[in-house]
Design an enzyme around this catalytic site. Structure first.
Site, PDB file in Angstrom:
ATOM      1  N   GLU A  50       2.341   4.038  -2.745  1.00 23.40           N
ATOM      2  CA  GLU A  50       1.466   4.159  -1.585  1.00 23.40           C
ATOM      3  C   GLU A  50       2.141   4.936  -0.475  1.00 23.40           C
ATOM      4  OE1 GLU A  50      -0.210   4.372   1.633  1.00 23.40           O
ATOM      5  OE2 GLU A  50       0.144   2.065   1.583  1.00 23.40           O
ATOM      6  N   CYS A  84      -1.126   3.188   7.832  1.00 20.54           N
ATOM      7  CA  CYS A  84      -1.082   4.396   6.980  1.00 20.54           C
ATOM      8  C   CYS A  84      -2.182   5.048   6.795  1.00 20.54           C
ATOM      9  CB  CYS A  84      -0.392   3.458   5.672  1.00 20.54           C
ATOM     10  SG  CYS A  84      -1.756   2.327   5.166  1.00 20.54           S
TER      11      CYS A  84
END
Length: 338
Positions: A50, A84
């Site tokens: 990720e 993020c």
């Protein structure tokens, strides 16, 4: 059992190379993600990556500006932009661009920045805190300066907050941002709102601008028509998408989380994430007690040349022929050649 290990690159490398670690789920930058993959490849260890994001938020010409301004503020300045799946690119349709800019600037300029703890002489009444690492502010400044050099306009902010003691970067609004600027392609991870104008209120042009980026984590589209928002969203290359909402997919833990392209691959959370932490095995046993599988005589070794092939063809048709007539013919063939 959960064990916590703290450290820097050396600690991470040790975990990746450790033979007792069956799988690595990594959250970080694309550069370090590649290093994790390289380390895991030596033992064929599976990884979930990720990585970074340049999440777009699209405001179509049929939205109400007063309704979308709070979403833009939340998407860009939550955690001072250190998120993020935070919004790093705002795509505003041309016919509402100027009105949106007028509405958003007072909100950004009114953001209170400082130490969020009500201690050591601080009130704690702040909206934006500090950057986690001082070096990140140098990166942000480089990206902002590059954008200005290439034609972007700093509407507010655009520099370190020298009135505060610490690692503070002023909440910033950049307009006239275009795809050739580094700030359109590289992760900012800071309190910077980048506004891109969508010419001619054109949905196709909007999708083209959004996809002109190597990252593909999350995305969101706001429109007065949910159907239109979904049409645009389905064409955006990203691992996650919401229409008329932001970040809610992260709150829904039954949904998988992850991206595509430079944002990584595979998923955590949701059933997919749980399965990813399991060793998937195919296991078969006889279902009917007392009945055991045997090798039919026509295809047992030594194979009967005259009966083996037609028997095998009939067996395949019995299993996979989609028509009832074909299956009946297969049964006849099995009886004939068996």
């Amino acid at each position: 059992v959960v064990q916590t290990i703290t450290g820097f690159g050396e600690a991470g490398a040790a975990l990746v190379s450790c033979p007792d670690v069956d799988k690595v789920i990594f959250t970080g930058s694309p550069g370090v993600g590649r290093m994790v993959m390289e380390g895991a490849a030596k033992t064929l260890k599976p990884v979930i990556l990720e990585l970074g994001g340049k999440d777009p938020m699209v405001f179509c010409n049929d939205v109400k500006i007063k309704d979308v301004v709070p979403w833009a503020m939340r998407g860009c300045f939550q955690n001072c932009g250190q998120n993020c799946c935070g919004v790093e690119r705002l795509f505003v349709y041309e016919s509402i661009h100027d009105d949106f800019l007028k509405a958003i600037l007072p909100k950004v300029k009114a953001l209170r920045q400082g130490v969020p703890l009500a201690a050591c002489g601080h009130s704690g009444d702040v909206d934006c805190g500090a950057m986690i690492m001082d070096g990140q502010m140098d990166i942000i400044q480089e990206l902002v300066d590059d954008a200005v050099k290439k034609g972007a306009t700093v509407q507010c902010g655009g520099k370190r907050n020298t009135s505060l003691d610490g690692q503070f970067y002023e909440p910033t609004v950049l307009s006239d941002v275009t795809p050739e600027m580094r700030i359109s392609r590289e992760e900012v991870f800071g309190p910077v709102m980048c506004i891109c104008k969508v010419p001619g209120d054109d949905d196709d042009e909007c999708v083209k601008l959004v996809n002109a980026c190597e990252f593909g984590l999350g995305s969101s589209v706001y429109s007065g028509s949910q159907e239109r928002g979904m049409r645009i969203g389905k064409r955006i290359r990203s691992g996650m998408f919401t229409v008329n909402d932001f970040g809610v997919n992260y709150l829904i833990q039954s949904l998988p989380f992850g991206g595509v392209k430079e944002s990584g691959f595979a998923r955590f959370a949701g059933p997919e994430g749980l399965r990813g932490c399991c060793l998937e095995r195919a296991m078969v046993k006889d279902r009917i007690p007392g009945v055991r599988t045997t090798i039919p005589a026509p295809i047992d070794y030594p194979i009967d040349i005259n009966k083996g092939l037609p028997f095998g063809m009939s067996l395949i048709n019995l299993f996979y022929n989609e028509s009832l007539l074909g299956k009946l013919g297969a049964i006849v063939g099995l009886i004939k050649h068996g």
